[in-house]
Design a protein around this motif. Structure first.
Motif, PDB file in Angstrom:
ATOM      1  N   THR A 197       4.241  -0.241  -4.990  1.00 39.58           N
ATOM      2  CA  THR A 197       4.742   0.545  -4.030  1.00 39.58           C
ATOM      3  C   THR A 197       6.151   0.771  -3.750  1.00 39.58           C
ATOM      4  O   THR A 197       7.050   0.239  -4.272  1.00 39.58           O
ATOM      5  CB  THR A 197       4.333  -0.393  -2.586  1.00 39.58           C
ATOM      6  N   GLY A 198       6.476   1.769  -3.072  1.00 46.73           N
ATOM      7  CA  GLY A 198       7.994   2.199  -3.079  1.00 46.73           C
ATOM      8  C   GLY A 198       8.663   1.181  -2.640  1.00 46.73           C
ATOM      9  O   GLY A 198       9.945   0.875  -3.116  1.00 46.73           O
ATOM     10  N   ALA A 199       8.398   0.392  -1.428  1.00 42.40           N
ATOM     11  CA  ALA A 199       8.904  -0.675  -0.981  1.00 42.40           C
ATOM     12  C   ALA A 199       9.256  -1.626  -1.921  1.00 42.40           C
ATOM     13  O   ALA A 199      10.294  -2.213  -2.056  1.00 42.40           O
ATOM     14  CB  ALA A 199       8.384  -1.151   0.294  1.00 42.40           C
ATOM     15  N   ASP A 200       8.243  -2.217  -2.846  1.00 40.89           N
ATOM     16  CA  ASP A 200       8.523  -3.148  -3.850  1.00 40.89           C
ATOM     17  C   ASP A 200       9.390  -2.794  -5.018  1.00 40.89           C
ATOM     18  O   ASP A 200      10.409  -3.449  -5.418  1.00 40.89           O
ATOM     19  CB  ASP A 200       7.080  -3.513  -4.288  1.00 40.89           C
ATOM     20  N   LEU A 201       9.233  -1.286  -5.198  1.00 39.00           N
ATOM     21  CA  LEU A 201      10.035  -0.853  -6.365  1.00 39.00           C
ATOM     22  C   LEU A 201      11.780  -1.039  -5.949  1.00 39.00           C
ATOM     23  O   LEU A 201      12.673  -1.377  -6.780  1.00 39.00           O
ATOM     24  CB  LEU A 201       9.679   0.696  -6.444  1.00 39.00           C
TER      25      LEU A 201
ATOM     26  N   TYR B 169       8.477   7.075   2.258  1.00 40.71           N
ATOM     27  CA  TYR B 169       7.205   6.703   1.257  1.00 40.71           C
ATOM     28  C   TYR B 169       7.212   5.113   0.746  1.00 40.71           C
ATOM     29  O   TYR B 169       7.000   4.640  -0.297  1.00 40.71           O
ATOM     30  CB  TYR B 169       7.349   7.411  -0.101  1.00 40.71           C
ATOM     31  N   PRO B 170       7.611   4.367   1.499  1.00 39.37           N
ATOM     32  CA  PRO B 170       7.580   2.792   1.352  1.00 39.37           C
ATOM     33  C   PRO B 170       6.302   2.250   0.825  1.00 39.37           C
ATOM     34  O   PRO B 170       6.053   1.264   0.197  1.00 39.37           O
ATOM     35  CB  PRO B 170       8.061   2.156   2.716  1.00 39.37           C
ATOM     36  N   GLU B 171       5.188   2.951   1.500  1.00 33.30           N
ATOM     37  CA  GLU B 171       3.829   2.360   0.691  1.00 33.30           C
ATOM     38  C   GLU B 171       2.949   3.183  -0.001  1.00 33.30           C
ATOM     39  O   GLU B 171       1.914   2.949  -0.681  1.00 33.30           O
ATOM     40  CB  GLU B 171       2.860   2.433   2.159  1.00 33.30           C
ATOM     41  N   LYS B 172       3.844   4.145  -0.492  1.00 33.42           N
ATOM     42  CA  LYS B 172       3.256   5.266  -1.671  1.00 33.42           C
ATOM     43  C   LYS B 172       3.342   4.297  -2.911  1.00 33.42           C
ATOM     44  O   LYS B 172       4.223   3.761  -3.339  1.00 33.42           O
ATOM     45  CB  LYS B 172       4.213   6.281  -1.721  1.00 33.42           C
ATOM     46  N   MET B 173       2.135   4.630  -3.585  1.00 28.53           N
ATOM     47  CA  MET B 173       1.977   3.879  -4.940  1.00 28.53           C
ATOM     48  C   MET B 173       2.461   4.808  -6.031  1.00 28.53           C
ATOM     49  O   MET B 173       2.216   5.916  -6.060  1.00 28.53           O
ATOM     50  CB  MET B 173       0.500   3.640  -5.209  1.00 28.53           C
ATOM     51  N   LEU B 174       3.437   4.149  -6.720  1.00 32.70           N
ATOM     52  CA  LEU B 174       4.063   4.737  -7.909  1.00 32.70           C
ATOM     53  C   LEU B 174       3.485   4.560  -9.167  1.00 32.70           C
ATOM     54  O   LEU B 174       3.542   3.210  -9.412  1.00 32.70           O
ATOM     55  CB  LEU B 174       5.657   4.515  -7.820  1.00 32.70           C
TER      56      LEU B 174
END
Length: 341
Positions: free
Chosen positions: A64-68, A49-54
């Motif tokens: 995004t998952g990647a930024d988190l 889920y790297p581009e999923k918005m949390l």
């Protein structure tokens, strides 16, 4: 060959909870090591889920998952822990002095006084589509995760699944794709009620249906045949991309042999995040206890509790918790250095 040094805490599992637990362990001035079995940190989020918005973390409107993961990794390194990727922990031995020896599947040995398990569902992989020829399309337009939203721009996307991730993917792709169709075996969907309602408002929902056949040209799926589970009727749908979310299989591997109490494939802990083995604690998706909150935010609470319990285990006369970060002298020095660079 045994790795040099005895650590106060070894965190096993480098997902979001493991990363934050590592940071907090540094706040408690514990010599800390983090071990992750995969080549990259971030756990399930990095893999699926790297581009999923949390949006369920307090004070964070959306990330995004990647930024988190990127921010958690930077935070985890604040107190310079030892971080090791690509090593799968399998065997556990307890020494006469009460310390632990952790052995990896490739023979590395790690020496530690306490262990905090933040392994999520363990070694996980998506449950693949059980249809003839499905594997032929895995490198083209059959997807088991949404890694890059742009891959689906202006595409007619069919999503098979009804869990939280399927709902989230549908909502994320609505503004990208030409169309979104979701099929599910049941009328009910998982996930937050608002997310489900938004998906039903914006996407084409077909229930109760399941995939029965993939029809392709060259190496691309062009059509799928779906079956109504109540009437038996079959329909053909044109697709540009198929996303399958039928769940994830997890396995704790050698940890299953440690003698830890399990319930519903999760480690049983008490309110102090203690397992049944003294010196071993756990947090995050890997644990179960009454009124467990199955959110990242819940894991961010459990990790520090596990660290505080580990500190108390090592030094019974220590404070029950760390001071606030705004009062933490060592942390203020680190932050001050960042501001001057």
């Amino acid at each position: 060959m045994e790795n040099e040094g005895l650590y106060d805490v070894t965190v096993i599992g480098g997902g979001p909870i493991g990363l934050f637990t590592t940071f907090y362990s540094g706040m408690r001035e514990l010599k800390t090591k983090l071990i992750e079995s995969s080549p990259d940190l971030g756990g399930k989020i990095t893999m699926f889920y790297p581009e999923k918005m949390l949006r369920d973390i307090g004070g964070v409107l959306g990330i995004t998952g990647a930024d988190l993961v990127k921010q958690l990794e930077q935070q985890a390194k604040t107190f310079e822990p030892t971080i090791i990727c690509g090593q799968l922990i399998s065997d556990l031995q307890r020494n006469e002095d009460g310390t632990f020896l952790l052995t990896t599947s490739t023979g590395e040995i790690h020496h530690t006084k306490t262990i905090i398990l933040t392994v999520g569902a363990g070694i996980f992989k998506p449950i693949k589509l059980d249809l003839s020829g499905a594997e032929f399309y895995e490198n083209s337009n059959l997807h088991y995760s949404v890694d890059e939203l742009e891959t689906f721009r202006d595409k007619n996307v069919l999503i098979s699944g009804g869990g939280n991730s399927a709902v989230d993917w549908a909502n994320e792709l609505i503004s990208i794709a030409e169309s979104i169709t979701v099929i599910h075996r049941r009328e009910e969907f998982g996930g937050h009620e608002r997310h489900v309602a938004n998906m039903k408002k914006m996407a084409n929902i077909l229930t109760p249906y399941e995939l029965k056949e993939l029809l392709g040209e060259e190496n691309l799926i062009k059509q799928v045949i779906i079956k109504n589970l109540e009437t038996g009727d079959r329909h053909t749908i044109e697709v540009d991309a198929l996303v399958v979310n039928h769940g994830i299989q997890g396995d704790f591997g050698g940890i299953n042999d440690w003698g830890l109490n399990l319930r519903e494939e999760r480690f049983v802990v008490n309110g102090a995040m203690e397992t049944n083995i003294p010196g071993i604690f756990a947090a995050g998706d890997a644990v179960t206890y009454p009124n467990k909150l199955k959110l990242i935010a819940g894991g961010f609470r459990e990790g520090p509790i596990a660290v505080n319990s580990a500190k108390k285990y090592l030094k019974p006369d220590s404070e029950p918790m760390s001071m606030y970060s705004t009062h933490h002298e060592k942390l203020l020095v680190v932050l001050g250095q960042e501001k001057t660079t």
